[in-house]
Design a protein around this motif. Sequence first.
Motif, PDB file in Angstrom:
ATOM      1  N   ASP A 194      -7.696  -8.570  22.143  1.00 39.71           N
ATOM      2  CA  ASP A 194      -7.161  -9.792  21.486  1.00 39.71           C
ATOM      3  C   ASP A 194      -5.744  -9.617  21.669  1.00 39.71           C
ATOM      4  O   ASP A 194      -5.239  -8.250  21.928  1.00 39.71           O
ATOM      5  N   ALA A 195      -5.229 -10.773  21.072  1.00 37.68           N
ATOM      6  CA  ALA A 195      -4.221 -10.700  20.300  1.00 37.68           C
ATOM      7  C   ALA A 195      -2.801  -9.484  19.686  1.00 37.68           C
ATOM      8  O   ALA A 195      -2.833  -9.199  19.802  1.00 37.68           O
ATOM      9  N   GLN A 196      -4.075  -9.235  19.409  1.00 40.06           N
ATOM     10  CA  GLN A 196      -3.808  -7.781  17.526  1.00 40.06           C
ATOM     11  C   GLN A 196      -3.609  -6.631  18.718  1.00 40.06           C
ATOM     12  O   GLN A 196      -3.771  -5.386  18.051  1.00 40.06           O
ATOM     13  N   GLY A 197      -3.533  -6.244  20.165  1.00 39.53           N
ATOM     14  CA  GLY A 197      -4.658  -5.157  20.630  1.00 39.53           C
ATOM     15  C   GLY A 197      -5.555  -4.786  19.935  1.00 39.53           C
ATOM     16  O   GLY A 197      -6.011  -3.016  20.862  1.00 39.53           O
ATOM     17  N   GLN A 198      -6.491  -5.482  19.838  1.00 44.46           N
ATOM     18  CA  GLN A 198      -7.818  -4.864  19.793  1.00 44.46           C
ATOM     19  C   GLN A 198      -8.790  -4.478  20.552  1.00 44.46           C
ATOM     20  O   GLN A 198      -8.834  -5.750  21.444  1.00 44.46           O
ATOM     21  N   ALA A 199      -9.522  -3.794  21.092  1.00 46.74           N
ATOM     22  CA  ALA A 199     -10.188  -3.525  22.958  1.00 46.74           C
ATOM     23  C   ALA A 199     -11.280  -4.503  21.845  1.00 46.74           C
ATOM     24  O   ALA A 199     -12.006  -4.583  21.310  1.00 46.74           O
ATOM     25  N   LEU A 200     -11.852  -5.285  23.248  1.00 53.40           N
ATOM     26  CA  LEU A 200     -13.351  -6.209  22.909  1.00 53.40           C
ATOM     27  C   LEU A 200     -14.029  -5.474  23.676  1.00 53.40           C
ATOM     28  O   LEU A 200     -14.252  -4.797  24.582  1.00 53.40           O
ATOM     29  N   ALA A 201     -15.521  -5.530  23.480  1.00 55.12           N
ATOM     30  CA  ALA A 201     -16.567  -5.670  24.375  1.00 55.12           C
ATOM     31  C   ALA A 201     -17.030  -6.838  25.213  1.00 55.12           C
ATOM     32  O   ALA A 201     -16.072  -8.339  25.191  1.00 55.12           O
ATOM     33  N   PRO A 202     -17.846  -6.116  25.935  1.00 54.99           N
ATOM     34  CA  PRO A 202     -18.324  -7.249  27.091  1.00 54.99           C
ATOM     35  C   PRO A 202     -18.913  -8.808  26.350  1.00 54.99           C
ATOM     36  O   PRO A 202     -18.538  -9.810  26.832  1.00 54.99           O
ATOM     37  N   ASP A 203     -19.732  -8.128  25.237  1.00 57.85           N
ATOM     38  CA  ASP A 203     -20.507  -9.630  24.379  1.00 57.85           C
ATOM     39  C   ASP A 203     -19.543 -10.413  23.628  1.00 57.85           C
ATOM     40  O   ASP A 203     -19.570 -11.087  22.581  1.00 57.85           O
ATOM     41  N   SER A 204     -18.246  -9.639  22.875  1.00 59.52           N
ATOM     42  CA  SER A 204     -17.298 -10.859  22.010  1.00 59.52           C
ATOM     43  C   SER A 204     -17.083 -11.581  22.194  1.00 59.52           C
ATOM     44  O   SER A 204     -16.962 -12.563  23.629  1.00 59.52           O
ATOM     45  N   PRO A 205     -16.868 -12.630  21.434  1.00 58.98           N
ATOM     46  CA  PRO A 205     -16.901 -14.374  21.539  1.00 58.98           C
ATOM     47  C   PRO A 205     -15.365 -14.558  22.105  1.00 58.98           C
ATOM     48  O   PRO A 205     -14.304 -13.743  21.441  1.00 58.98           O
ATOM     49  N   CYS A 206     -15.385 -16.083  22.140  1.00 55.73           N
ATOM     50  CA  CYS A 206     -13.971 -16.272  22.496  1.00 55.73           C
ATOM     51  C   CYS A 206     -14.281 -18.094  22.555  1.00 55.73           C
ATOM     52  O   CYS A 206     -14.869 -18.536  23.297  1.00 55.73           O
ATOM     53  N   GLN A 207     -12.692 -18.383  22.890  1.00 56.38           N
ATOM     54  CA  GLN A 207     -12.762 -19.237  22.254  1.00 56.38           C
ATOM     55  C   GLN A 207     -11.563 -20.195  23.051  1.00 56.38           C
ATOM     56  O   GLN A 207     -10.470 -19.475  23.121  1.00 56.38           O
ATOM     57  N   ALA A 208     -11.219 -21.916  23.604  1.00 54.85           N
ATOM     58  CA  ALA A 208     -10.196 -22.192  23.936  1.00 54.85           C
ATOM     59  C   ALA A 208      -9.205 -21.189  22.815  1.00 54.85           C
ATOM     60  O   ALA A 208      -8.846 -22.098  21.896  1.00 54.85           O
ATOM     61  N   GLY A 209      -7.856 -21.306  23.687  1.00 57.27           N
ATOM     62  CA  GLY A 209      -6.048 -21.250  22.618  1.00 57.27           C
ATOM     63  C   GLY A 209      -6.126 -19.616  22.109  1.00 57.27           C
ATOM     64  O   GLY A 209      -5.173 -19.578  22.063  1.00 57.27           O
ATOM     65  N   ASP A 210      -7.337 -18.723  22.582  1.00 56.10           N
ATOM     66  CA  ASP A 210      -7.287 -17.715  22.685  1.00 56.10           C
ATOM     67  C   ASP A 210      -7.005 -17.321  23.030  1.00 56.10           C
ATOM     68  O   ASP A 210      -5.623 -16.927  24.724  1.00 56.10           O
ATOM     69  N   ARG A 211      -5.287 -15.499  22.755  1.00 52.68           N
ATOM     70  CA  ARG A 211      -5.002 -15.270  23.896  1.00 52.68           C
ATOM     71  C   ARG A 211      -5.819 -13.788  24.127  1.00 52.68           C
ATOM     72  O   ARG A 211      -5.608 -13.131  22.978  1.00 52.68           O
ATOM     73  N   LEU A 212      -5.832 -13.473  25.349  1.00 57.76           N
ATOM     74  CA  LEU A 212      -6.664 -11.704  25.694  1.00 57.76           C
ATOM     75  C   LEU A 212      -4.801 -11.055  26.478  1.00 57.76           C
ATOM     76  O   LEU A 212      -4.335 -11.618  27.269  1.00 57.76           O
ATOM     77  N   HIS A 213      -5.012  -9.915  26.537  1.00 57.33           N
ATOM     78  CA  HIS A 213      -4.976  -8.936  27.261  1.00 57.33           C
ATOM     79  C   HIS A 213      -5.090  -7.805  28.036  1.00 57.33           C
ATOM     80  O   HIS A 213      -6.027  -7.577  27.521  1.00 57.33           O
ATOM     81  N   TYR A 214      -4.952  -8.005  29.092  1.00 58.54           N
ATOM     82  CA  TYR A 214      -5.404  -6.800  30.328  1.00 58.54           C
ATOM     83  C   TYR A 214      -5.495  -6.149  30.725  1.00 58.54           C
ATOM     84  O   TYR A 214      -3.802  -6.418  31.153  1.00 58.54           O
ATOM     85  N   TYR A 215      -4.990  -4.891  31.216  1.00 58.46           N
ATOM     86  CA  TYR A 215      -4.545  -3.791  32.463  1.00 58.46           C
ATOM     87  C   TYR A 215      -5.157  -3.989  33.680  1.00 58.46           C
ATOM     88  O   TYR A 215      -5.931  -4.208  33.924  1.00 58.46           O
ATOM     89  N   ARG A 216      -4.032  -4.652  34.596  1.00 54.59           N
ATOM     90  CA  ARG A 216      -4.571  -4.367  36.204  1.00 54.59           C
ATOM     91  C   ARG A 216      -4.375  -2.779  36.535  1.00 54.59           C
ATOM     92  O   ARG A 216      -4.476  -2.093  36.070  1.00 54.59           O
ATOM     93  N   GLU A 217      -5.647  -3.243  37.876  1.00 51.70           N
ATOM     94  CA  GLU A 217      -6.103  -2.027  37.980  1.00 51.70           C
ATOM     95  C   GLU A 217      -6.785  -2.228  39.762  1.00 51.70           C
ATOM     96  O   GLU A 217      -7.297  -3.878  39.729  1.00 51.70           O
ATOM     97  N   LEU A 218      -6.187  -1.438  40.575  1.00 48.98           N
ATOM     98  CA  LEU A 218      -6.383  -2.200  42.131  1.00 48.98           C
ATOM     99  C   LEU A 218      -7.328  -0.766  42.704  1.00 48.98           C
ATOM    100  O   LEU A 218      -6.756   0.102  42.188  1.00 48.98           O
ATOM    101  N   ALA A 219      -8.317  -0.990  42.957  1.00 44.28           N
ATOM    102  CA  ALA A 219      -9.569  -0.126  43.623  1.00 44.28           C
ATOM    103  C   ALA A 219      -9.072   1.275  45.143  1.00 44.28           C
ATOM    104  O   ALA A 219      -8.915   1.876  44.486  1.00 44.28           O
ATOM    105  N   ALA A 220      -7.844   0.497  45.222  1.00 43.20           N
ATOM    106  CA  ALA A 220      -7.133   1.229  46.400  1.00 43.20           C
ATOM    107  C   ALA A 220      -5.787   0.776  46.906  1.00 43.20           C
ATOM    108  O   ALA A 220      -5.823  -0.581  47.626  1.00 43.20           O
ATOM    109  N   GLU A 221      -5.565   1.414  47.170  1.00 43.22           N
ATOM    110  CA  GLU A 221      -3.745   1.111  47.261  1.00 43.22           C
ATOM    111  C   GLU A 221      -3.435   1.825  48.585  1.00 43.22           C
ATOM    112  O   GLU A 221      -3.641   3.145  49.337  1.00 43.22           O
TER     113      GLU A 221
END
Length: 299
Positions: A55-82
């Motif tokens: 979430d916006a505070q850097g707390q890890a989220l679970a698949p079933d974590s609630p969310c709504q419009a306006g929330d800010r998410l952070h995520y790290y990109r990964e690529l399966a193969a380069e």
Amino acid sequence: MTISPSLPMRDGVGASAIQLPEGRWDSVLDFLLAQFPGIDATTWRSRLARGLVTDAQGQALAPDSPCQAGDRLHYYRELAAETPVPFEAEILHRDEQLLVVDKPHFLPVVPAGRHLQETLLVRLRRQLGIDTLAPLHRIDRGTAGLVLFSLDEASRGAYQALFARREVEKTYEALAPSLQGQAFPLLHRSRLEAGEPFFLMREAPGTPNSETRIEIAQRRGARNLYRLSPVTGRKHQLRVHMAALGAAIVNDDFYPELRPQAEDDFSHPLQLLARSLAFRDPLDGRPRRFDSRRQLLAS
């Protein structure tokens, strides 16, 4: 989507940030699947389990974590193969402010699309352990040569301003067919606009917005080694200008015609090199110049 400076780097990669638009989703996983249809649920569950979505505070989220419009998410990109790029960059200079790097062909400067770990920025962050490293400008993935990086966040803006004000003298070299009947030096001006497909540029009617000075550095029979000095810095400018003159750069897969896309042929690099960069240092006023050690094909 933007890069978030508030979260730590992971393996040289910064966290991306996205703000949820208007809509309704039962969970974070539902939103991610709707927002990124090319990434399946198994992949997102794995990233969530490893704390790669927060979430916006850097707390890890679970698949079933609630969310709504306006929330800010952070995520790290990964690529399966380069596909590994089998060439290394060379560090030419380092001081408290700047890092000057001689980039090989085929290596992108920054992550984008299908390139993440196999990029100059991420390689250097991992090699040097400097998470705040940032490029001051960019060159095409296919182009080899000089790239300047900022090491000091406090002085970064002063160096970025040099590029914005066109106060950095850039010189390139290109190997291309000889141009008959042209007087050199040649100043080529044209209007460049987005082409088709979206990643190409094209010359179009209208007021010129691009300008390149072209000289012959060395005659090589049917080909010349050209010295190119861009006055402006439009996307693919040098490649489009040379192709428009009838002297497409050797091994250019984009111009004058797009060739079928396939795996990179590392034995046939684009013969375009960012040879030198010169400017007056904004901090102490001294003239500075850096030159690539790389060479284009002999013929």
